[in-house]
Design an enzyme around this catalytic site. Structure first.
Site, mmCIF file in Angstrom:
data_model
loop_
_atom_site.group_PDB
_atom_site.id
_atom_site.type_symbol
_atom_site.label_atom_id
_atom_site.label_comp_id
_atom_site.label_asym_id
_atom_site.label_seq_id
_atom_site.Cartn_x
_atom_site.Cartn_y
_atom_site.Cartn_z
ATOM 1 N N LYS A 1 38.536 34.432 28.657
ATOM 2 C CA LYS A 1 37.145 34.085 28.930
ATOM 3 C C LYS A 1 36.333 34.061 27.621
ATOM 4 C CE LYS A 1 38.581 33.623 33.001
ATOM 5 N NZ LYS A 1 38.461 34.350 34.237
HETATM 6 C C1 LIG Z 1 39.105 34.491 35.647
HETATM 7 C C2 LIG Z 1 38.413 34.207 36.925
HETATM 8 C C3 LIG Z 1 38.352 35.137 37.977
HETATM 9 C C4 LIG Z 1 39.109 36.404 37.972
HETATM 10 O O1 LIG Z 1 38.851 37.211 36.887
HETATM 11 P P1 LIG Z 1 39.964 38.279 36.408
HETATM 12 O O2 LIG Z 1 39.222 39.053 35.378
HETATM 13 O O3 LIG Z 1 41.114 37.504 35.884
HETATM 14 O O4 LIG Z 1 40.329 39.092 37.599
HETATM 15 C C5 LIG Z 1 37.608 34.826 39.084
HETATM 16 N N1 LIG Z 1 36.979 33.645 39.191
HETATM 17 C C6 LIG Z 1 37.037 32.724 38.225
HETATM 18 C C7 LIG Z 1 36.300 31.437 38.409
HETATM 19 C C8 LIG Z 1 37.774 32.952 37.066
HETATM 20 O O5 LIG Z 1 37.841 32.015 36.119
#
Ligand SMILES: *Cc1c(COP(=O)(O)O)cnc(C)c1O
Length: 415
Positions: free
Chosen positions: A198
């Site tokens: 992210k």
């Molecule tokens: C990455 C992501 C998640 C989940 O996040 P994690 O930290 O991997 O559990 C949920 N929704 C979206 C849109 C994502 O890109």
């Protein structure tokens, strides 16, 4: 005549968000983590870093309450738990998203109701959501996919009209705006992820935000086994996990958060550079951004027209990989979320099928005809990896690769 590419061509390595080449982790993080370790307090219940992170995050998003938690998936779980659906209640969600946004609905005993997306943005809209609202709808979860906000004005108005809270999955869209408002702070609850890939990261981690005191109370409790820290007579008030972040992650994220604005600005600037270079190419369309929105480019997504480029996004991706070493992702997720086994075979708790056993039959009808935008969107999308460390050289390389690819693939069309 098929254009051949010099096999001795050396590929330019693009910075990657999976290692140091494309992450902003540096001495600032190391110093704060070292300080956390020296303090000897690694739990957020006693430490200072997670608390500081929460305060800074709330200020940045412009909300009253922010609570850190273990992941983006945990954040969505906290949000659903705050709304507190009855078993079998419905939560509207999108057919193109991360499984981490869907599993929490099932864990809280609610039924995900999938709605279609706008194929230009891969985002849900007020129109697609409205068709799915019933007297059992308990919440609407929207995902701002790839860094591009949903059209929130209409979605918020729809939620208000029906008295249904709107949860924003902002995992991919830190600091994106709609009508000048930062997403994640527009709806009733915002959810964020600090997973490795992210905008900013501690490897794993998440955050939930709200302006609603009642939701805030349930959110904070849900992260903490529903133990009433600081209450005169604390107890475990209801069923809830331990979703806390550690001070180690908190320390990393305090340093990362200070870098978020420049990270977003870099991604936006280089995305604009690429768009300027490739906007006129035939057969591909650059990202569509609504007039009221800013896009923060978690990824840079092209729409590939398979009537111009034979083989469409898949052929283009293969060509980019083979000839330029650029790894892009056609289809993003291989199939609409509802085509995954967990939904197709209703694999949840033992053989119970719970909560699907309580669902209205029409919400379990995943037939293709109900999701034209989803199928078209996944067919057309080519997801280019995007990164704050891209330089002009990287952008030129990607642009050249795309021009070359389209030249080549269009030529092969006339064989
Ligand atoms: C990455 C992501 C998640 C989940 O996040 P994690 O930290 O991997 O559990 C949920 N929704 C979206 C849109 C994502 O890109």
């Amino acid at each position: 005549m098929v254009n051949t590419v010099d096999s001795k061509k050396t590929f330019l390595m693009l910075p990657s968000d999976q290692d140091a080449s494309g992450r902003t982790l540096g001495h600032e993080e190391i110093e704060l983590v070292s300080d956390a370790i020296r303090s000897g307090t690694l739990t957020s219940t006693k430490g200072t870093y997670v608390k500081a992170l929460e305060q800074k995050f709330a200020a940045l998003i412009g909300v009253q309450y922010a609570y850190a938690c273990a992941s983006g998936s945990a954040a969505v779980h906290v949000a659903v738990a705050a709304v507190d659906p009855e078993p079998g209640d419905e939560v509207i969600t999108t057919s193109i998203t991360d499984m981490g946004a869907l599993a929490p609905i099932l864990y809280q005993g609610a039924v995900p109701v999938f709605v279609d997306v706008d194929p230009r943005t891969w985002n849900v809209t007020a129109e697609t959501i409205e068709k799915a609202i019933s007297d059992r709808t308990k919440a609407i979860i929207v995902t701002h996919l790839f860094g591009n906000p949903c059209e929130m004005t209409e979605i918020i108005a729809l939620g208000k009209r029906h008295g249904i809270p709107v949860i924003e999955d902002t995992a991919q869209s830190f600091l994106a705006t709609h009508n000048g408002q930062v997403v994640g702070g527009i709806g009733d609850i915002g959810c964020f992820s600090f997973q490795q890939g992210k905008h900013i990261t501690a490897g794993e981690g998440g955050m939930v935000t709200t302006n609603d005191a009642a939701f805030a109370r349930r959110m904070e409790l849900f992260i903490n086994k529903a133990w009433g820290y600081g209450d005169p007579k604390p107890d475990h008030y209801f069923l809830a996990p331990n979703y806390r972040l550690t001070e180690l992650q908190g320390a990393v994220l305090v340093a990362q958060l200070a870098k978020l604005k420049p990270v977003v600005a870099r991604r936006q600037a280089t995305a604009q550079q690429l768009t300027n270079k490739i906007a006129d190419l035939t057969g591909i369309q650059t990202p569509w951004i609504g007039d009221r929105n800013t896009h923060v480019f978690w990824k840079y997504c092209l729409r590939v027209d398979s009537s111009v480029i034979p083989g469409g996004a898949v052929a283009l991706a293969t060509w980019l990989k083979d000839n330029y070493g650029i790894f892009s992702a056609p289809r993003y997720i291989q199939k609409p979320a509802f085509r995954c086994q967990v939904f197709q075979e209703q694999r949840t708790f033992g053989d119970s099928r719970f909560p699907f056993d309580r669902a209205r039959p029409e919400v379990l009808d995943y037939s293709e005809a109900k999701f034209p935008g989803t199928y078209q969107g996944l067919e057309e999308v080519l997801v280019l990896p995007w990164n704050e460390a891209y330089t002009e050289q990287h952008i030129n390389y990607i642009a050249d690769a795309l021009m070359d690819a389209i030249d080549h693939l269009n030529t092969s069309n006339f064989n």
